[in-house]
Write a protein that holds these residues in place. Structure first.
Motif, PDB file in Angstrom:
ATOM      1  N   GLN A 128      88.797  -4.944  -1.582  1.00  0.00           N
ATOM      2  CA  GLN A 128      88.691  -3.693  -1.818  1.00  0.00           C
ATOM      3  C   GLN A 128      89.538  -3.145  -0.546  1.00  0.00           C
ATOM      4  N   ASP A 129      90.216  -1.981  -0.563  1.00  0.00           N
ATOM      5  CA  ASP A 129      90.842  -1.263   0.286  1.00  0.00           C
ATOM      6  C   ASP A 129      92.504  -1.275   0.222  1.00  0.00           C
TER       7      ASP A 129
ATOM      8  N   ASP B 160      83.531   8.712   4.146  1.00  0.00           N
ATOM      9  CA  ASP B 160      83.484   7.473   3.424  1.00  0.00           C
ATOM     10  C   ASP B 160      82.081   6.762   3.404  1.00  0.00           C
ATOM     11  N   ARG B 161      81.531   6.641   4.512  1.00  0.00           N
ATOM     12  CA  ARG B 161      80.342   5.870   4.592  1.00  0.00           C
ATOM     13  C   ARG B 161      79.126   7.161   5.056  1.00  0.00           C
TER      14      ARG B 161
ATOM     15  N   ARG C  20      92.197  -0.339   7.156  1.00  0.00           N
ATOM     16  CA  ARG C  20      92.569   0.983   6.567  1.00  0.00           C
ATOM     17  C   ARG C  20      92.323   2.139   7.727  1.00  0.00           C
TER      18      ARG C  20
ATOM     19  N   ASN D 171      77.481   1.746   2.027  1.00  0.00           N
ATOM     20  CA  ASN D 171      78.399   1.541   0.951  1.00  0.00           C
ATOM     21  C   ASN D 171      78.172  -0.070   0.179  1.00  0.00           C
TER      22      ASN D 171
ATOM     23  N   TRP E  13      82.017  -6.475   8.259  1.00  0.00           N
ATOM     24  CA  TRP E  13      83.156  -6.852   7.308  1.00  0.00           C
ATOM     25  C   TRP E  13      84.248  -7.651   7.880  1.00  0.00           C
TER      26      TRP E  13
ATOM     27  N   ASP F 249      76.136  -0.813   6.407  1.00  0.00           N
ATOM     28  CA  ASP F 249      76.862   0.148   6.023  1.00  0.00           C
ATOM     29  C   ASP F 249      76.395   0.448   4.515  1.00  0.00           C
TER      30      ASP F 249
ATOM     31  N   ASN G 156      85.232  -6.764  -0.009  1.00  0.00           N
ATOM     32  CA  ASN G 156      86.568  -5.996   0.571  1.00  0.00           C
ATOM     33  C   ASN G 156      87.545  -7.065   1.123  1.00  0.00           C
TER      34      ASN G 156
ATOM     35  N   LYS H 179      91.560   2.712  -2.478  1.00  0.00           N
ATOM     36  CA  LYS H 179      90.771   4.006  -2.063  1.00  0.00           C
ATOM     37  C   LYS H 179      92.001   4.760  -1.411  1.00  0.00           C
TER      38      LYS H 179
HETATM   39  C1  GAL Z   1      83.250   0.439   3.595  1.00  0.00           C
HETATM   40  C2  GAL Z   1      84.464   1.046   2.845  1.00  0.00           C
HETATM   41  C3  GAL Z   1      85.280   0.052   2.239  1.00  0.00           C
HETATM   42  C4  GAL Z   1      85.815  -0.862   3.569  1.00  0.00           C
HETATM   43  C5  GAL Z   1      84.747  -1.131   4.408  1.00  0.00           C
HETATM   44  C6  GAL Z   1      85.272  -2.088   5.652  1.00  0.00           C
HETATM   45  O1  GAL Z   1      82.357   1.167   4.218  1.00  0.00           O
HETATM   46  O2  GAL Z   1      83.757   1.683   1.652  1.00  0.00           O
HETATM   47  O3  GAL Z   1      86.394   0.599   1.807  1.00  0.00           O
HETATM   48  O4  GAL Z   1      86.741  -0.151   4.234  1.00  0.00           O
HETATM   49  O5  GAL Z   1      83.826  -0.151   4.708  1.00  0.00           O
HETATM   50  O6  GAL Z   1      85.536  -1.333   6.527  1.00  0.00           O
END
Ligand code: GAL
Length: 360
Positions: free
Chosen positions: A268-269, A116-117, A40, A171, A209, A169, A241, A289
């Motif tokens: 996710q994404d 975002d993070r 993304r 998240n 990821w 991360d 994700n 998102k």
């Molecule tokens: C996270 C984010 C996800 C996803 C992931 C991988 O921080 O919240 O939406 O993009 O990184 O890059």
């Protein structure tokens, strides 16, 4: 008033407008965590954020850390500071990795917005704009419970495996806790088995990821547990994700699964490739998102900061980053499945209709 007066009045007005704009224009730096073409950040977040900020009259430089490299991102942050950017919007590769550097080099005249993070362990982060990650995890957990019919009286035990984001991360921990929060009662009452025995964030995390690492882990688990359409039944792979989901799907395909008989695979994404995969009955769902909304909100906040105003946020009390509560703005998310993919992603203009052209 003769024509000369009118012309000079107009010139004065134009000059004032130019000065006014210049006074308001700010040099803004944007740091994104990866230049991976399938994700993304490169396709949506970076370009859309640049566009939104430019529309508000600012001068914007965007840098993408090559393949989630912390060192590269540190250098990029340094360059942004040296280049005189007074507002820097950062989506960190690793939430904790920038803190020392920021403590040392970000002076009081520079505003940092975590995008975002969260950026943890430093006072130097001013705002945080993000999606509701707790809700993402919850929605993924609920989707799995629902699809596996675990709430029904005749529910049968199911085998599932987990694939989470990296613990670096911020998240990831939130996603993991909320997805697990939904699934834990079923693990406890025996309706969910995790045959690999790997259930903790530590054990199930996928570095950066990465699709490749997710693929490798899934291959190992498939081999160990003999999962396959003709082997042991695997009911769901909870992937937090899409890139991780794509890695898991590659491994499942290698093990003989085909459209129509894949286990449930979440994501996710709404990465483009994963959307194609949802449309082709391979991946089951993703969580959308909408980067356009995140970018627009972030641009508003940056613009307010550039005008020395206090931005309006929906969680001003903030998110604790280990050192301080960072004033936060949180956006909601949406589950995407084959049923609503067209409406949510194509009709809204996020992707062109050709995204749903045949893929497999
Ligand atoms: C996270 C984010 C996800 C996803 C992931 C991988 O921080 O919240 O939406 O993009 O990184 O890059």
């Amino acid at each position: 008033m003769n024509i000369r007066h009118v012309i000079s009045a107009m010139s004065l007005l134009m000059l004032t407008a130019v000065c006014f704009n210049t006074a308001m224009a700010e040099k803004i730096g944007v740091l994104m965590p990866t230049d991976n073409l399938q994700k993304r950040w490169f396709n949506h977040d970076g370009p859309v954020l640049k566009d939104e900020l430019e529309k508000l009259g600012h001068t914007v430089t965007v840098a993408y850390a090559s393949e989630d490299d912390v060192m590269v991102q540190k250098k990029q942050l340094q360059q942004m500071i040296i280049a005189g950017n007074k507002i820097i919007i950062v989506s960190p590769v690793d939430s904790a990795s920038l803190s020392e550097f920021m403590d040392q080099y970000v002076d009081a005249s520079i505003y940092i917005i975590a995008y975002d993070r969260l950026i943890s362990g430093t006072e130097k982060v001013d705002y945080f704009v993000t999606f509701d990650s707790a809700d993402v995890g919850k929605k993924i957990g609920e989707y799995v419970v629902d699809k596996l019919k675990l709430k029904e009286p005749e529910a049968q035990p199911k085998n599932i495996e987990f694939m989470n984001g990296p613990k670096e991360d911020s998240n990831s921990a939130v996603l993991y806790a909320s997805a697990m929060g939904v699934l834990a009662p079923y693990i406890k009452n025996g309706l969910i088995n995790i045959p690999s025995g790997e259930a903790s964030l530590e054990k199930t995390q996928i570095t950066a990821w990465s699709k490749q690492f997710a693929r490798e882990r899934m291959i190992r688990i498939i081999d160990q547990k003999n999962y396959g359409p003709k082997g042991e039944k695997l009911d769901a792979v909870v992937c937090l994700n899409d890139s991780i989901g794509r890695g898991a799907i590659d491994a499942l395909t290698r093990a003989g699964y085909e459209p129509g008989n894949y286990p449930i695979v979440t994501g996710q994404d709404c990465d483009k490739l994963s959307v194609k995969s949802i449309w082709s009955d391979v991946q089951s769902m993703s969580v959308f998102k909408d980067s356009r909304r995140l970018a627009a909100e972030t641009a508003k906040i940056a613009d307010a900061v550039s005008k020395k105003k206090i931005p309006s946020l929906n969680r001003p009390e903030g998110t604790f980053n280990g050192v301080k509560n960072v004033p936060t703005h949180i956006l909601d998310v949406e589950v995407v499945t084959k049923e609503n993919v067209k409406e949510v992603l194509i009709d809204s203009g996020y992707y062109p209709a050709s995204t749903l052209d045949s893929f497999y």
